[in-house]
Scaffold this motif. Structure first.
Motif, PDB file in Angstrom:
ATOM      1  N   VAL A  35       0.840  -1.205   0.000  1.00  8.70           N
ATOM      2  CA  VAL A  35       0.000   0.000   0.000  1.00  8.70           C
ATOM      3  C   VAL A  35       0.873   1.253   0.000  1.00  8.70           C
ATOM      4  CG1 VAL A  35      -1.628   1.354   1.379  1.00  8.70           C
ATOM      5  CG2 VAL A  35      -2.028  -1.084   1.026  1.00  8.70           C
ATOM      6  N   VAL A  36       1.906   1.274   0.825  1.00  7.44           N
ATOM      7  CA  VAL A  36       2.818   2.436   0.866  1.00  7.44           C
ATOM      8  C   VAL A  36       3.525   2.595  -0.476  1.00  7.44           C
ATOM      9  CG1 VAL A  36       4.933   3.326   1.930  1.00  7.44           C
ATOM     10  CG2 VAL A  36       3.100   2.398   3.360  1.00  7.44           C
ATOM     11  N   ALA A  37       3.957   1.505  -1.091  1.00  6.81           N
ATOM     12  CA  ALA A  37       4.631   1.576  -2.392  1.00  6.81           C
ATOM     13  C   ALA A  37       3.699   2.122  -3.465  1.00  6.81           C
ATOM     14  CB  ALA A  37       5.142   0.198  -2.792  1.00  6.81           C
ATOM     15  N   ILE A  38       2.448   1.715  -3.463  1.00  8.08           N
ATOM     16  CA  ILE A  38       1.480   2.229  -4.449  1.00  8.08           C
ATOM     17  C   ILE A  38       1.261   3.722  -4.241  1.00  8.08           C
ATOM     18  CG2 ILE A  38      -0.951   2.150  -5.142  1.00  8.08           C
ATOM     19  CD1 ILE A  38      -0.814  -0.909  -4.637  1.00  8.08           C
ATOM     20  N   LEU A  39       1.096   4.148  -3.003  1.00  5.12           N
ATOM     21  CA  LEU A  39       0.913   5.585  -2.727  1.00  5.12           C
ATOM     22  C   LEU A  39       2.134   6.398  -3.153  1.00  5.12           C
ATOM     23  CD1 LEU A  39      -0.860   5.447   0.746  1.00  5.12           C
ATOM     24  CD2 LEU A  39      -1.867   6.039  -1.466  1.00  5.12           C
ATOM     25  N   ALA A  40       3.331   5.865  -2.914  1.00  6.34           N
ATOM     26  CA  ALA A  40       4.548   6.557  -3.323  1.00  6.34           C
ATOM     27  C   ALA A  40       4.643   6.647  -4.850  1.00  6.34           C
ATOM     28  CB  ALA A  40       5.769   5.849  -2.759  1.00  6.34           C
TER      29      ALA A  40
END
Length: 144
Positions: free
Chosen positions: A19-24
């Motif tokens: 999820v953090v990677a997608i947001l980044a």
């Protein structure tokens, strides 16, 4: 009964990282564009400043010819370098000049000009792929 262990499972950690990677990945292009928009005003301010210097030279010498462009061709401001071209006077005018600001780095491909008639032109905006014959483009949507 056995007391439940406290903590996170491997699956929960992997989901959080994804999820953090997608947001980044979604935020990075917007942030780079934000930085790019921040680099443009320094170049345009110096371009305007150099135009004033050209007009001051004209007031002192009644011509743009001579040493008017000497210092401009070595000026840099932020991520922009500047160049100057002087057109010799014809029979009924006093000549002309065109100043050009060319970007590098995040603003690579951005080219802005201004002339003695205060015509502001956006020749190219690199990755934004915009141009304008009557203003300096400041935003990705092509607005001035």
């Amino acid at each position: 009964m056995k007391a439940m262990d406290k903590g996170f499972t491997l699956i929960e950690l992997i989901i959080t990282v994804v999820v953090v990677a997608i947001l980044a990945a979604l935020a990075t292009p917007s942030y780079i564009d934000y930085l790019r928009r921040g680099d443009i005003p320094a170049g345009l301010a110096e371009l305007s400043n150099q135009k004033v210097k050209m007009e001051q030279y004209f007031m002192d010498h009644r011509s743009y010819e001579g040493q008017a462009c000497t210092n401009i061709n070595s000026v840099t401001a932020g991520k922009f370098t500047f160049s100057c071209v002087v057109t010799p006077p014809a029979s009924f005018d006093s000549g002309a000049f065109k100043l050009t600001a060319t970007g590098s780095g995040r603003v690579d491909g951005f080219v802005y000009t201004i002339d003695n008639k205060n015509v502001k032109v956006t020749v190219s905006t690199g990755v934004w792929n915009k141009s304008s014959v009557n203003c300096w483009i400041l935003k990705k949507d092509g607005s001035c």
